[in-house]
Design an enzyme around this catalytic site. Structure first.
Site, mmCIF file in Angstrom:
data_model
loop_
_atom_site.group_PDB
_atom_site.id
_atom_site.type_symbol
_atom_site.label_atom_id
_atom_site.label_comp_id
_atom_site.label_asym_id
_atom_site.label_seq_id
_atom_site.Cartn_x
_atom_site.Cartn_y
_atom_site.Cartn_z
ATOM 1 N N TYR A 175 0.477 -1.333 0.173
ATOM 2 C CA TYR A 175 0.107 0.286 0.019
ATOM 3 C C TYR A 175 1.137 1.113 0.192
ATOM 4 O O TYR A 175 -0.010 2.289 0.287
ATOM 5 C CB TYR A 175 -1.119 0.321 1.321
ATOM 6 C CG TYR A 175 -1.727 -1.227 1.273
ATOM 7 C CD1 TYR A 175 -2.591 -1.832 0.455
ATOM 8 C CD2 TYR A 175 -1.895 -1.734 2.653
ATOM 9 C CE1 TYR A 175 -3.071 -3.301 1.185
ATOM 10 C CE2 TYR A 175 -2.132 -2.524 3.302
ATOM 11 C CZ TYR A 175 -3.010 -3.610 2.291
ATOM 12 O OH TYR A 175 -3.693 -4.180 2.233
ATOM 13 N N CYS A 187 14.434 -9.840 -3.314
ATOM 14 C CA CYS A 187 14.758 -9.207 -4.681
ATOM 15 C C CYS A 187 13.966 -8.874 -5.150
ATOM 16 O O CYS A 187 13.555 -9.691 -6.269
ATOM 17 C CB CYS A 187 15.563 -10.795 -4.904
ATOM 18 S SG CYS A 187 16.527 -11.464 -4.496
#
Ligand SMILES: *Cc1c(COP(=O)(O)O)cnc(C)c1O
Length: 426
Positions: free
Chosen positions: A317, A352
């Protein structure tokens, strides 16, 4: 209001040093304050002490059984959205008569489980679901209490991912159709008992007006149902009350309480609430250790051992979490080329993905490798949203009670990571 404070430059959860917990339990770890949890429950409960009400804590915000048990002991019921949450709640000692079951996609086995457990009511989100519950209840020779979750088409003015009461959202049934469904159920679905009307318009609401707008529509429905000879006992307002992460001016439960009580006078119903975030959000922190710091030409990075798999809210968010030093180092380690005491940096995890961050361009004390950092207001939608992405064992969870602490969920092991996995048959 929470009980995470500094004492002589060291950060504490109630009367326990965070450094001590981190040393014993390791990092990353979630730490909850029991006193904060019970205080939040009491504040909400007191806001409605003058009217009949039932608080059903929303399990999905933080579903650890110790957290659930804390609220249940204080008198709370639970709002569940899956069979798994029902299982946890019962393990934690929930009274089935205080369980409400929400969610757009309840499976047959989940409905059966809830009926057998004898829950208070299903918050039904579609006409097909209503018929499915009726059928399953008939097979089990049980009566199912239900409320229809109405979609009042009210804008909660919150993040689009957590707005649920607009026509374009997947939740609930639109007002007109909802009334038709109550009437249809009364005439045709004999294994159902209408006991409530339900409405949940979204999460992290920082204004009261959307609640009141939704309430107006819900009241109209209750009145219309009355004229159809359908008397409901409960008005379920859902959850959604926001908290302060940064500088939001979220209304205190007492203000929310006053507004809701004023708006529901003489309706003659018991109010149900499903608060999640407001109960647990500020009662938990995520403690992580700084692994490395690095200076790029455009940015400084602080790389920590927690990641988006532990706390997804910033990546999901773009949300803000305050960051505090666990041992205030007062800029002691600041290299000469940094502004004294402070740096501007991104706080990032080892995963990653560039979306793996906890803060962007944040002004912080200078953290060095090995320092502990507390990510604040992580009690809601923190651990409960965590995953094993990048094959990272999930963090430990700790409950602090006064001057004691308990590990309420062990850190996962590598073995846990492959539990249930197997090689394909050749
Ligand atoms: C998520 C949810 C809640 C809790 O919302 P909060 O914003 O955490 O208070 C309550 N009811 C339903 C149906 C939900 O989906």
């Amino acid at each position: 209001m929470h009980f995470f404070t500094y004492k002589k430059n060291k950060f504490y959860a109630e009367a326990v040093s965070i450094e001590k917990i981190a040393k014993e339990v390791g990092t990353p770890c979630y730490i909850y304050s029991h006193k904060t949890l019970t205080r939040h429950y009491a504040a909400f409960d007191e806001a409605f002490e003058t009217v009949p009400h039932l608080i059903c804590y929303s399990v999905k915000a933080n579903s650890n059984i110790s957290v659930l048990n804390t609220f249940i002991k204080a008198g709370s019921g639970v709002d569940i959205v899956s069979g798994g949450e029902l299982f946890r709640s019962l393990k934690a000692g929930a009274n089935p008569k205080k369980i409400v079951y929400s969610g757009v996609g309840k499976r047959e086995d989940e409905i059966e489980y809830a009926l057998k457990a004898g829950i208070l009511m299903f918050n039904v989100e579609s006409p097909e679901e209503l018929r499915a519950i009726n059928k399953i209840a008939g097979r089990l020779k049980k009566k199912a209490g239900f409320a229809i979750r109405v979609n009042p088409n009210v804008d909660p003015k919150t993040h689009p991912y957590v707005s649920t009461g607009l026509k374009k959202n997947k939740f609930g049934i639109e007002t007109e159709q909802a009334i038709k469904e109550y009437v249809y159920a009364k005439n045709n679905l004999k294994n159902l008992t209408p006991i409530g009307v339900d409405c949940h318009i979204g999460s992290q609401l920082t204004q009261l007006s959307p609640f009141i707008d939704a309430l107006k529509k819900t009241k109209e429905i209750i009145t219309t149902l009355g004229s159809e000879g359908i008397e409901v006992k409960y008005l379920d307002m859902g959850g959604g009350l926001g908290i302060t992460y940064k500088d939001e001016n979220a209304p205190h439960p007492s203000k929310y309480g006053k507004a809701v009580i004023d708006a529901t006078k003489r309706l003659g119903v018991t109010l149900i609430f499903e608060p999640g975030r407001v109960m647990v959000g500020n009662a938990g922190i995520l403690v992580t250790k700084v692994l490395y710091t690095k200076q790029g030409t455009e940015k400084n990075f602080i790389i920590v051992d927690a990641a988006m798999n532990d706390l997804a809210r910033p990546s999901l968010y773009g949300s803000y979490h305050a960051i505090k030093a666990v041992g205030k180092n007062s800029g002691k380690h600041v290299p000469a080329d940094f502004k004294q005491g402070e740096i501007t940096a991104d706080v990032v995890g080892p995963i990653c993905e560039s979306g793996d961050f906890f803060a962007k361009d944040r002004e912080l004390l200078y953290f060095k490798s090995g320092d502990l950092m507390a990510i604040m207001s992580a009690g809601a939608y923190g651990f409960s949203m965590s995953s094993n992405y990048n094959s990272r064992p999930r963090a430990a969870e700790v409950m602090v009670k006064g001057n004691k602490f308990s590990v309420i969920r062990e850190r996962e092991s590598y073995k846990d990571l492959i539990k249930g996995e197997d090689l394909a048959k050749s």
